[in-house]
Design a protein around this motif. Sequence first.
Motif, short mmCIF file in Angstrom:
data_model
loop_
_atom_site.label_atom_id
_atom_site.label_comp_id
_atom_site.label_asym_id
_atom_site.label_seq_id
_atom_site.Cartn_x
_atom_site.Cartn_y
_atom_site.Cartn_z
N ALA A 146 -3.50 22.03 -30.45
CA ALA A 146 -2.70 22.85 -31.70
C ALA A 146 -1.25 23.34 -31.31
CB ALA A 146 -3.33 24.10 -32.00
N ILE A 147 -1.20 23.72 -29.75
CA ILE A 147 0.24 24.05 -29.30
C ILE A 147 1.23 22.70 -29.50
CG2 ILE A 147 1.46 24.63 -27.24
CD1 ILE A 147 -0.96 26.33 -26.24
N TRP A 148 0.58 21.67 -28.96
CA TRP A 148 1.54 20.52 -29.17
C TRP A 148 2.06 20.28 -30.54
CZ3 TRP A 148 4.72 17.35 -26.51
CH2 TRP A 148 4.88 16.50 -27.01
N ARG A 149 1.11 20.30 -31.35
CA ARG A 149 1.02 19.86 -32.83
C ARG A 149 2.09 20.67 -33.55
NH1 ARG A 149 -3.66 19.12 -33.80
NH2 ARG A 149 -4.26 21.25 -34.49
N ARG A 150 2.18 21.85 -33.19
CA ARG A 150 3.00 23.07 -33.91
C ARG A 150 4.24 23.26 -33.24
NH1 ARG A 150 1.45 22.89 -39.12
NH2 ARG A 150 -0.95 23.52 -39.10
N LEU A 151 4.55 22.99 -32.11
CA LEU A 151 5.74 23.54 -31.13
C LEU A 151 6.29 22.16 -30.84
CD1 LEU A 151 4.18 26.26 -30.87
CD2 LEU A 151 4.82 26.34 -28.58
N GLN A 152 5.56 20.93 -30.84
CA GLN A 152 6.53 20.02 -30.48
C GLN A 152 7.67 19.51 -31.36
OE1 GLN A 152 6.22 16.86 -32.38
NE2 GLN A 152 7.83 15.84 -31.09
N PRO A 153 7.41 19.81 -32.77
CA PRO A 153 8.67 19.51 -33.74
C PRO A 153 9.65 20.59 -33.37
CG PRO A 153 6.55 19.42 -35.11
CD PRO A 153 6.35 20.08 -33.53
N ILE A 154 9.25 21.64 -33.05
CA ILE A 154 10.44 22.68 -32.64
C ILE A 154 11.06 22.29 -31.52
CG2 ILE A 154 11.00 25.02 -32.75
CD1 ILE A 154 8.13 25.64 -34.32
N TYR A 155 10.36 22.37 -30.39
CA TYR A 155 10.91 22.55 -29.05
C TYR A 155 11.13 21.17 -28.13
CZ TYR A 155 10.28 27.50 -29.66
OH TYR A 155 10.39 28.90 -30.11
N MET A 156 10.60 20.09 -28.88
CA MET A 156 10.53 18.99 -28.09
C MET A 156 10.76 17.67 -29.50
SD MET A 156 8.08 17.02 -25.21
CE MET A 156 8.09 18.69 -24.23
N SER A 157 11.48 17.90 -30.31
CA SER A 157 11.74 16.81 -31.22
C SER A 157 12.39 15.50 -30.88
CB SER A 157 12.36 17.43 -32.67
OG SER A 157 13.62 18.04 -32.24
N GLU A 158 12.40 14.56 -31.51
CA GLU A 158 12.94 13.45 -31.01
C GLU A 158 14.39 13.49 -30.88
OE1 GLU A 158 13.15 8.39 -32.06
OE2 GLU A 158 11.75 9.69 -32.96
#
Length: 343
Positions: free
Chosen positions: A71-83
């Motif tokens: 869940a952490i990866w799914r929700r935070l990745q677009p915010i803090y590690m987007s392409e």
Amino acid sequence: MTPQQFEDVFVKIESDINKESTNYRESITARQRLAICLRFLATGDSYSTISFSYRVGKSTVSKIVKETCDAIWRRLQPIYMSEPTTDDWENIEKGFSERWNFPNCFGALDGKHVVITAPPASGSTYYNYKGTFSIVLLALVDDKYCFSVIDAGGYGSNSDGGLFKSSALGKKLQNDTLGLPNDKPLPDAPELGSMLYALVADEAFPLTTHTMRPVPVRGLNDEDRIYNYRLLYARRISENAFGILASRWRMYHWKIPLSPENLDSVVRATCVLHNMLQSQNQQSYSQAVNENEPTPNSILRNLSHRGCHATNDALVRNKYKTYFSSAAGAVAWQREYGFGRAN
């Protein structure tokens, strides 16, 4: 992690980890689930220890950690590690040029071995050159110690260079689909012509037009030593980022008894949480600029004697060597300790 940062993460993932209570049993709250997961990441305590602390089953802890990390990866990745976009690469290049004196650089590349308990019936698949079992976290780090791109789960027996070549990042770089900005000359050196954007790496990676690695230490001349010093001055950003990651999430200090599949989720979660904390604690990197300054002797000790068979790719590196030794590209500290003198 501060209470406010805990709340920031909780708000974003609450709906993903919240469970409904039944007539027979009250569910573990979403807040407690996040606390259990962060306890494991931050301490590396065993599931047994955490289960005693929170009075839940050991298998429940295992399931909570996996689901919460996903869940952490799914929700935070677009915010803090987007392409990264072309604009992002330009901003990173500006940071490397201004802070770390390496222009036209879009990141520092390195791999970290995450030590694990040997998976059943895995043979030597995860057995690395250090004599332990591990998976590899391959990461491209920006000028502020944040992870731009990561690739987690590579076999410990594989080389960093081989993992990079087969990774999505390596393939996009090879196919010129990474969205890098257009070539441009090095600052105040138009006579060298336009230069490709490049990343800095150690000897484990091959020399290409987009990947700059050190010159082998045997037979170095003045330009070679200055180039190596400047490259390692920039490349240490990746090593420092891994150090910050491990100091925040102490599970990396121990042998992790998780299956590679579950560990991939955990590693990704720690990386995106690292980016979140870095973005909210901007002084983390500014205070570290003058810490752990690499000395010339320490740099030479860390370089290997392995050669490189690249030909055309070396032309890009030669331009950097010429630039760093010229009046346009030289900086005062590169000749400290007599490092610029030929032996």
